[in-house]
Design a protein around this motif. Structure first.
Motif: not given
Length: 105
Positions: A54-59, A73
């Motif tokens: 998972a690379t989304d900023t929120d995560a 990541a």
């Protein structure tokens, strides 16, 4: 090194294991990775490094805000993981039950 088949650390290992740093692969299905990281930190008071696809900023921000020391990541080179672990261990204050910085090399 202690490996587990599930995300829940085995409490029976606690008296026998000294954890200097925990590396957690969040690709474990059906478990809440944030809770796992919090549990590891609470049980062992050791730095926690997450590796995840998972690379989304929120995560990433959620894990860092939850107390994770680093978030990597996939794909990540093994030499980068090793270098990051060495950097984290250099910043950790020595604890009586831990190896000295000379022993970690």
């Amino acid at each position: 090194m202690v490996e587990g088949e599930t995300a829940t650390p085995d409490a029976s290992l606690l008296p026998e294991v000294r954890v200097d740093v925990a590396v957690v692969d969040i690709g474990i299905p059906s478990d809440d990775g944030l809770d796992v990281c919090r549990d590891i930190r609470r049980r062992w008071q050791a730095p926690v490094v997450v590796v995840s696809a998972a690379t989304d900023t929120d995560a990433v921000v959620a894990f860092l805000d939850a107390g994770v020391d680093d978030y990597l990541a996939w794909p990540v080179e093994p030499t980068v993981v090793t270098a990051r672990l060495r950097a984290i261990l250099r910043r950790e204050p020595p604890r009586p039950e831990r190896l000295s910085s000379e022993d970690r090399r």
